[in-house]
Scaffold this motif. Structure first.
Motif, short mmCIF file in Angstrom:
data_model
loop_
_atom_site.label_atom_id
_atom_site.label_comp_id
_atom_site.label_asym_id
_atom_site.label_seq_id
_atom_site.Cartn_x
_atom_site.Cartn_y
_atom_site.Cartn_z
N ALA A 31 -7.49 5.35 22.72
CA ALA A 31 -8.68 5.10 21.91
C ALA A 31 -8.38 4.00 20.89
N PRO A 32 -8.40 2.74 21.31
CA PRO A 32 -8.15 1.64 20.37
C PRO A 32 -9.14 1.67 19.22
N PHE A 33 -8.67 1.31 18.04
CA PHE A 33 -9.54 1.39 16.86
C PHE A 33 -9.25 0.25 15.90
N SER A 34 -10.27 -0.15 15.19
CA SER A 34 -10.20 -1.15 14.14
C SER A 34 -9.41 -2.37 14.62
N ALA A 35 -8.88 -3.14 13.70
CA ALA A 35 -8.13 -4.35 14.02
C ALA A 35 -6.78 -4.31 13.32
N PRO A 36 -5.74 -4.92 13.90
CA PRO A 36 -4.42 -4.92 13.26
C PRO A 36 -4.46 -5.43 11.83
N LYS A 37 -5.29 -6.44 11.56
CA LYS A 37 -5.32 -7.01 10.21
C LYS A 37 -5.82 -6.00 9.18
N VAL A 38 -6.49 -4.94 9.65
CA VAL A 38 -6.96 -3.88 8.75
C VAL A 38 -5.98 -2.72 8.71
N VAL A 39 -5.52 -2.31 9.90
CA VAL A 39 -4.70 -1.10 10.02
C VAL A 39 -3.28 -1.31 9.51
N VAL A 40 -2.64 -2.41 9.92
CA VAL A 40 -1.23 -2.60 9.59
C VAL A 40 -0.97 -2.67 8.09
N PRO A 41 -1.72 -3.47 7.31
CA PRO A 41 -1.48 -3.47 5.86
C PRO A 41 -1.69 -2.10 5.23
N ALA A 42 -2.69 -1.35 5.73
CA ALA A 42 -2.94 -0.02 5.17
C ALA A 42 -1.75 0.91 5.42
N ILE A 43 -1.17 0.82 6.60
CA ILE A 43 -0.02 1.67 6.93
C ILE A 43 1.20 1.28 6.09
N VAL A 44 1.47 -0.01 6.03
CA VAL A 44 2.64 -0.49 5.29
C VAL A 44 2.54 -0.13 3.81
N GLU A 45 1.35 -0.32 3.21
CA GLU A 45 1.16 -0.02 1.79
C GLU A 45 1.29 1.47 1.51
N ALA A 46 0.70 2.31 2.38
CA ALA A 46 0.78 3.76 2.18
C ALA A 46 2.22 4.23 2.29
N ALA A 47 2.97 3.68 3.23
CA ALA A 47 4.38 4.06 3.38
C ALA A 47 5.18 3.62 2.15
N ALA A 48 4.90 2.43 1.65
CA ALA A 48 5.63 1.91 0.50
C ALA A 48 5.40 2.78 -0.74
N GLU A 49 4.18 3.28 -0.90
CA GLU A 49 3.89 4.15 -2.04
C GLU A 49 4.73 5.41 -2.01
N ALA A 50 5.11 5.84 -0.80
CA ALA A 50 5.95 7.03 -0.65
C ALA A 50 7.43 6.69 -0.64
N GLY A 51 7.76 5.42 -0.87
CA GLY A 51 9.15 5.00 -0.89
C GLY A 51 9.74 4.76 0.49
N LEU A 52 8.87 4.56 1.50
CA LEU A 52 9.33 4.36 2.87
C LEU A 52 9.08 2.93 3.31
#
Length: 324
Positions: free
Chosen positions: A83-104
């Motif tokens: 089930a492909p969703f959204s676009a990499p330019k939207v999803v990837v920054p959101a994932i990276v930022e959320a992980a960084a907030e948790a120190g990952l």
């Protein structure tokens, strides 16, 4: 007259198996499916905050101890197959930022569709060819072969009690797990479905391919199939197909492949990962690949168990995001 000498050898004997750099441990920080993605990022932040609590323990438990710094890399899998969703330019920054907030730090981002086909190679079909099913005890040949049915089991399925003409009634026979310990846990795994002339691989089979790739055990004509690459213009990518199979997000990351893996997942993945264990327990890895990995790890004082499934570890938590 000039004599000509000819030398004959098997093509496979001349083929060179390309080596890969290895970490000691690969930690998967999660799978992301469409239903688990929210553009605002609150669900992702909750996910990584919980995952972060397990990562430190995984490093301590599975990475080697000693004078040398353990090589540990992290990865994250995106579902762009079912089930492909959204676009990499939207999803990837959101994932990276959320992980960084948790120190990952997410070192590598992988696409699940690449576990089916990568770099013009049918990767899933390649792994399927390495499948050597265990023959059930007292099989009567009534069940079609795996390569015809698309179903793989870890034993013999139950037989219904039916009336036979002129032969009385055949008694019901329970399922029987091959090499069971005291009691059987019989599992029947669907590897694919053929729909409209197209083969759709199952989640467990793609997950099995994913584990083999992380363990550095997949080759095509001696060469690795999924190799991390840096992605140009990641912040503008509209389609997942525009990205490499594995994107290296952290230029200073330890190698993607590792001697052992650990995946931090929701316990909703438990049935899928049980199926993965059934599949991988019946996969035969190329001897040259297995020997090279075993020798390299032993030279580092990091001895590996011979079975593939024992090199794979999990942390399963009901509060972690992910719905297979």
């Amino acid at each position: 007259m000039t004599s000509v000498g000819a030398e004959y050898s098997e093509a496979t004997a001349r083929r060179r198996t390309q080596s890969l750099p290895f970490s000691h441990l690969s930690i998967e920080l999660g799978h992301l499916y469409r239903e688990d993605f929210d553009p605002e990022g609150s669900k992702l932040r909750e996910h990584f905050a919980l995952v972060a609590q397990w990562v430190a323990g995984a490093k301590q438990r599975y990475a080697p101890t000693g004078k040398r710094r353990p090589r540990i890399s992290t990865c994250f899998l995106i579902d762009d197959y079912f089930a492909p969703f959204s676009a990499p330019k939207v999803v990837v920054p959101a994932i990276v930022e959320a992980a960084a907030e948790a120190g990952l730090t997410i070192d590598y981002l992988a696409r699940e569709a690449s576990c089916a086909r990568a770099n013009e190679i049918d990767l899933a079909q390649l792994v399927l060819a390495q499948l050597v099913p265990e023959p059930p005890v007292d099989t009567d040949g009534s069940r079609p072969p795996v390569l015809e049915s698309g179903w793989l089991s870890n034993g013999r399925r139950a037989q219904e009690g039916i009336a036979q003409a002129m032969g009385g009634r055949r008694e019901w026979t329970p399922a029987d797990q091959t090499s069971a310990r005291r009691h059987s846990i019989f599992v029947d795994v669907e590897l694919w479905q053929d729909k409209g002339g197209k083969r759709v691989w199952s989640c467990p089979f793609l997950a099995a391919v994913w584990q083999l790739v992380r363990l550095g055990m997949v080759r095509h004509n001696g060469s690795p199939v999924m190799v991390p690459e840096e992605a140009a213009r990641l912040d503008t990518a509209e389609s997942w197909e525009d990205l490499p199979s594995i994107v290296q997000l952290n230029p200073d990351a330890d190698p993607f492949c590792a001697y052992q893996t650990c995946s931090v997942l929701s316990n909703r993945f438990l049935p899928v990962e049980l199926a993965v264990q059934v599949i991988l327990s019946q996969i035969v890895v190329d001897d040259a690949v297995e020997e090279a990995i075993t020798q390299r790890s032993a030279a580092e004082g990091f001895r590996l168990p011979p079975e593939i499934v024992r090199r794979i570890n999990y942390v399963l938590d009901g509060n972690v995001a992910g719905d297979p």
